[in-house]
Enzyme design. Structure first.
Site, PDB file in Angstrom:
ATOM      1  N   ASP A  34      24.550  -5.862  32.513  1.00 29.74           N
ATOM      2  CA  ASP A  34      24.138  -6.986  32.210  1.00 29.74           C
ATOM      3  C   ASP A  34      24.116  -7.950  33.049  1.00 29.74           C
ATOM      4  OD1 ASP A  34      23.868  -5.690  29.956  1.00 29.74           O
ATOM      5  OD2 ASP A  34      25.684  -6.904  28.435  1.00 29.74           O
ATOM      6  N   ASP A  38      20.888 -10.688  33.730  1.00 25.56           N
ATOM      7  CA  ASP A  38      20.856 -12.115  33.887  1.00 25.56           C
ATOM      8  C   ASP A  38      20.823 -12.634  34.642  1.00 25.56           C
ATOM      9  OD1 ASP A  38      22.002 -11.954  30.352  1.00 25.56           O
ATOM     10  OD2 ASP A  38      23.818 -12.238  31.727  1.00 25.56           O
ATOM     11  N   SER A  83       1.957  -2.280  -0.032  1.00 25.37           N
ATOM     12  CA  SER A  83       3.230  -1.841  -0.299  1.00 25.37           C
ATOM     13  C   SER A  83       2.607   0.037  -0.741  1.00 25.37           C
ATOM     14  CB  SER A  83       3.996  -1.884  -1.587  1.00 25.37           C
ATOM     15  OG  SER A  83       2.648  -1.727  -2.756  1.00 25.37           O
ATOM     16  N   LEU A  84       3.766   1.073  -0.859  1.00 23.09           N
ATOM     17  CA  LEU A  84       3.909   2.780  -0.995  1.00 23.09           C
ATOM     18  C   LEU A  84       3.465   2.803  -2.325  1.00 23.09           C
ATOM     19  CD1 LEU A  84       5.707   3.374   1.984  1.00 23.09           C
ATOM     20  CD2 LEU A  84       2.805   4.251   1.538  1.00 23.09           C
ATOM     21  N   LYS A 115      12.640   6.296   5.627  1.00 19.58           N
ATOM     22  CA  LYS A 115      12.094   4.619   4.905  1.00 19.58           C
ATOM     23  C   LYS A 115      12.930   3.421   5.549  1.00 19.58           C
ATOM     24  CE  LYS A 115       9.880   2.354   1.259  1.00 19.58           C
ATOM     25  NZ  LYS A 115      10.666   1.340   0.949  1.00 19.58           N
ATOM     26  N   ARG A 136       4.573  -9.760   5.926  1.00 24.91           N
ATOM     27  CA  ARG A 136       3.830  -9.026   5.025  1.00 24.91           C
ATOM     28  C   ARG A 136       3.026 -10.395   4.199  1.00 24.91           C
ATOM     29  NH1 ARG A 136       3.787  -6.926   0.265  1.00 24.91           N
ATOM     30  NH2 ARG A 136       2.914  -5.203  -0.441  1.00 24.91           N
ATOM     31  N   LYS A 288       3.562  10.640   4.944  1.00 24.87           N
ATOM     32  CA  LYS A 288       2.059  10.093   4.675  1.00 24.87           C
ATOM     33  C   LYS A 288       1.173  11.199   5.278  1.00 24.87           C
ATOM     34  CE  LYS A 288       3.769   6.139   6.880  1.00 24.87           C
ATOM     35  NZ  LYS A 288       3.603   5.123   8.323  1.00 24.87           N
ATOM     36  N   LYS A 312      12.640   7.862  -2.633  1.00 20.67           N
ATOM     37  CA  LYS A 312      13.380   6.735  -2.838  1.00 20.67           C
ATOM     38  C   LYS A 312      14.307   7.594  -2.741  1.00 20.67           C
ATOM     39  CE  LYS A 312      12.007   2.264  -3.229  1.00 20.67           C
ATOM     40  NZ  LYS A 312      12.219   1.164  -3.078  1.00 20.67           N
ATOM     41  N   CYS A 406      47.532 -18.355 -14.823  1.00 15.07           N
ATOM     42  CA  CYS A 406      47.400 -18.187 -13.915  1.00 15.07           C
ATOM     43  C   CYS A 406      48.032 -17.388 -12.558  1.00 15.07           C
ATOM     44  CB  CYS A 406      47.211 -19.785 -12.821  1.00 15.07           C
ATOM     45  SG  CYS A 406      47.022 -19.434 -11.036  1.00 15.07           S
TER      46      CYS A 406
HETATM   47  S1  IVH Z   1       4.266   2.960   5.766  1.00 13.06           S
HETATM   48  C1  IVH Z   1       0.321   1.718   4.069  1.00 13.06           C
HETATM   49  N1  IVH Z   1       6.479   3.640   6.763  1.00 13.06           N
HETATM   50  O1  IVH Z   1       8.326   0.113   3.014  1.00 13.06           O
HETATM   51  C2  IVH Z   1       1.571   2.108   3.582  1.00 13.06           C
HETATM   52  N2  IVH Z   1       6.426   2.377   5.454  1.00 13.06           N
HETATM   53  O2  IVH Z   1       6.424   0.199   0.538  1.00 13.06           O
HETATM   54  C3  IVH Z   1       2.052   1.223   5.000  1.00 13.06           C
HETATM   55  N3  IVH Z   1       8.636   1.053   4.809  1.00 13.06           N
HETATM   56  O3  IVH Z   1       6.334  -2.558   3.882  1.00 13.06           O
HETATM   57  C4  IVH Z   1       3.637   1.077   4.699  1.00 13.06           C
HETATM   58  N4  IVH Z   1       9.311   2.073   6.591  1.00 13.06           N
HETATM   59  O4  IVH Z   1       7.763  -2.283   5.217  1.00 13.06           O
HETATM   60  C5  IVH Z   1       5.838   2.929   6.105  1.00 13.06           C
HETATM   61  N5  IVH Z   1       8.104   4.631   8.003  1.00 13.06           N
HETATM   62  C6  IVH Z   1       7.722   3.793   6.796  1.00 13.06           C
HETATM   63  C7  IVH Z   1       8.588   3.072   6.617  1.00 13.06           C
HETATM   64  C8  IVH Z   1       7.293   1.871   5.468  1.00 13.06           C
HETATM   65  C9  IVH Z   1       9.628   1.283   5.580  1.00 13.06           C
HETATM   66  C10 IVH Z   1       8.040  -0.095   4.349  1.00 13.06           C
HETATM   67  C11 IVH Z   1       7.435  -1.467   4.799  1.00 13.06           C
HETATM   68  C12 IVH Z   1       6.130  -1.032   3.211  1.00 13.06           C
HETATM   69  C13 IVH Z   1       7.073  -1.150   2.373  1.00 13.06           C
HETATM   70  C14 IVH Z   1       6.173  -0.113   1.614  1.00 13.06           C
END
Ligand code: IVH
Length: 668
Positions: A34, A38, A83-84, A115, A136, A288, A312, A406
């Site tokens: 470090d 630095d 979002s997913l 996730k 976002r 995915k 989840k 108390c």
């Molecule tokens: S893919 C179109 N991959 O979850 C899909 N998202 O509900 C784009 N997140 O806002 C997201 N880990 O911030 C993806 N391995 C991962 C993720 C992830 C966390 C969050 C992300 C997003 C939310 C989706």
């Protein structure tokens, strides 16, 4: 020594520092100490300051942050941040797979990822240089937090290697590892600041700080989980992630390609069990499709892709036995019921205590002694009891009795109408309250006296402090008699206490710890009542005339000053020389010009703020009222005054005056 041009040396240092950063923050495999790092950074910053012509926004020096604050600008996302779709069940996951198979009868691969439970970020790279980082937001547009994100060492400012498109976005998650989060909260606790409930909130809060040099000191990390743009090296997600890793991004080593639903389940099961071994929080797994051609084929619903889904993990919950219930007294005398439990493992820690919130909650749960209870770790710091397994209740067990006295001093508790909590009213004699009040009084945002909580306790236990005014009677000699105090530390404490006498009146007012009087309200009150005397003498109507002060706050202030021992403390603070009034050297209060007159203020004014006007009215013997009624004398009308107030004033024949006319009244 061979002469190296500053330009060459700057380039050389940047390259080395980038490489060390990458090894340290992405590969976790540092090459230099470090200290060495630095030293190079110091040299680079010095050279860059001497040679501004070589400024480079991607220089590693830009990670140190700046204290120039600026509002975040909103930026529209080039590709919306979706979002997913979520599921908590295997059946739904199987249905997802069925839909995929229907559209893609041939074989296909899934990519399983963690996730991450953090904050989504979009990173734009142009010609390999990070040009923009945007949150976002609402998915369409977010905040430009580039300066803050540049301080995160695992975000490359300039990409390595080659093959990246000239313009693309990396998408990922900014998170705070648990260890860093706990350390941060520990520091905040010591400084008397509010704690973050969980690492996600800490990461989100940190990203929104308007001073990137503070952000630079926070342990944020960034993991990239996707890329958008034209000209990516592959038509496959997983392979693109590997390229991203070569370009210098931090990608997860836990991502797996899975050729069947069975393998996806295995991944889910594995991380369900091992999630707490990770250094950061995850709240599920993302599945995915790997092939971009299939992404296009399956397409999107309004908000989510059809080619991915999040599985989840549900909030973790455990069953355990209730051993007993403690009632704790806080600084303000509020009583909190806390359950003592048979220790049970939950989401990575052992839970022994859990919150029961308040009396209504205890009643609603109908919790009995010895019950088996369910504990959950939600977004809060303290786990909570969410239910009772009544099936396992032993016969004849009795409901938990709520405290009526108390637990610390035995005084009968009170509960105000509309309040969830009961309070111990013995503010100045109940020892946890004495200690709590002193700790609050000395805290950084209050009187900022450099005294640790343990010291406060020592002084209270030894009878040297029984209220905040006693602080100003402490002598270095007396302190030195106590163990743990040396001459130096005794003198330092006395000096720090002495210095606190000059804190402005609004800070003192906040420091007194009057219930419901936080920093903002204290500021407003101090502006309206520029001395402790005036505030103490104010009647309810005058208090209600102050912005943000309603019945609840006015009642609390009135009741605080109605207690003899509180007035005595104020008296003693004043005798000790603590500042008790606003610096009024510029004001010449002329008494009584508006005596007995009632004013309603409406609109905004060119020469005074509304609080200043209220102050002037009060100082001159007038009264501030908020609503127009027949006993109001004047409506002081500013720009965009409320039309209904004007109408009412005219109906009731109340005189409407301007700021000029008001000033004339004061002069005349
Ligand atoms: S893919 C179109 N991959 O979850 C899909 N998202 O509900 C784009 N997140 O806002 C997201 N880990 O911030 C993806 N391995 C991962 C993720 C992830 C966390 C969050 C992300 C997003 C939310 C989706």
């Amino acid at each position: 020594m061979e002469h190296v041009s500053p330009r060459k040396r700057i380039q050389d240092l940047r390259k080395k520092l980038d490489e060390h950063n990458y090894r340290y923050y992405v590969l976790a495999d540092p090459l230099v100490s470090d200290f060495e790092y630095d030293r190079m950074m110091d040299e680079l910053i010095r050279l860059e300051n001497e040679h501004p012509e070589y400024f480079d926004p991607a220089s590693p020096s830009q990670r140190v942050g700046s204290d120039i604050s600026r509002e975040f600008t909103q930026v529209r996302h080039k590709y919306p941040m979706l979002s997913l779709g979520n599921t908590y069940s295997r059946e739904e996951l199987a249905e997802f797979d069925k839909r995929v198979r229907k559209a893609v009868p041939a074989g296909y691969d899934y990519v399983c990822e963690l996730k991450y439970d953090g904050v989504a970020i979009s990173l734009t790279y142009e010609e390999g240089v990070l040009t923009r980082a945007v949150t976002r937001g609402d998915g369409e547009k977010g905040d430009d937090v580039t300066l803050n994100v540049k301080t995160i060492r695992s975000v490359p400012l300039r990409l390595k290697s080659e093959g990246y498109p000239s313009l693309f976005e990396a998408r990922g998650e900014i998170l705070m590892p648990r260890a860093g989060f706990e350390k941060l909260n520990e520091e905040r606790r010591r400084r008397g600041e509010n704690l973050f409930a969980n690492p996600r909130n800490a990461a989100a809060g940190t990203l929104k700080i308007q001073n990137s040099s503070i952000v630079a000191g926070r342990p944020l990390d960034c993991i990239v989980f996707g890329m958008m743009g034209e000209g990516l090296p592959h038509e496959l997600h997983y392979e693109n992630l590997l390229s991203a890793g070569e370009w210098g991004f931090k990608i997860s080593g836990h991502t797996r390609k899975c050729s069947s639903l069975e393998k996806v389940y295995d991944f889910i099961d594995h991380w369900q069990e091992h999630r707490t071994d990770l250094p950061f929080d995850i709240d599920g797994v993302v599945v995915k499709l790997n092939d971009f051609r299939l992404h296009r084929k399956l397409g999107y619903t309004a908000k989510t892709p059809r080619w991915a889904i999040a599985y989840k993990y549900s909030a973790e919950r455990a069953a355990t036995k209730l051993l007993s219930v403690d009632f704790q007294v806080g600084r303000t005398g509020a009583i909190t019921p806390v359950a003592n439990l048979e220790p049970v493992p939950l989401a990575g820690t052992t839970v022994k205590r859990a919150s029961l919130h308040n009396e209504d909650q205890v009643k609603q749960l109908d919790i009995h002694e010895g019950d088996t209870v369910f504990v959950e770790k939600g977004g809060d710091i303290i786990p909570k009891i969410v239910g009772v397994d009544t099936g396992r209740r032993s016969k004849g067990s009795r409901p938990v009795e709520y405290a009526v006295k108390c637990p610390a001093c035995g005084t009968k508790l009170t509960r105000l109408p509309g309040e969830a909590k009961s309070y111990c009213p013995a503010q100045n004699t109940c020892s946890p309250q004495i200690l709590g009040r002193i700790e609050h009084f000395v805290s950084r945002r209050a009187m900022n006296i450099n005294m640790a909580g343990a010291t406060a306790k020592l002084l209270v236990d030894n009878g040297l402090l029984s209220n905040v005014a006693d602080l100003y009677r402490l002598k270095a000699n007396d302190l030195e008699q106590l163990e743990r105090f040396g001459r130096k530390s005794a003198q330092n404490l006395v000096r720090s206490i002495e210095e606190s006498k000059s804190r402005p009146w609004n800070r003192l007012l906040y420091a007194l710890g009057i219930r419901f009087v936080g920093e903002t309200v204290a500021g407003k009150l101090a502006a309206a009542f520029p001395s402790a005397r005036q505030l103490m003498d104010a009647d309810k109507e005058q208090l209600l005339g102050v912005d943000e002060v309603g019945e609840k706050i006015a009642g609390s202030i009135a009741s605080y000053f109605s207690v003899g021992s509180n007035r005595e403390i104020i008296e003693k603070l004043s005798e000790a020389g603590v500042t008790m009034e606003q610096d009024t050297s510029l004001e010449q209060p002329s008494v009584g010009k508006l005596k007995g007159k009632k004013f309603v203020i409406s609109g905004s004014f060119s020469r005074h703020s509304r609080d200043q006007l209220k102050l002037l009215i009060g100082q001159n013997g007038g009264k501030n009222v908020s609503a127009v009624s027949s006993n109001v004398d004047y409506l002081l009308k500013g720009e965009s005054a409320g039309p209904s107030k004007l109408k009412k004033a005219s109906e009731l024949n109340i005189k409407v005056i301007t700021e000029d006319e008001f000033e004339q009244m004061l002069e005349g």
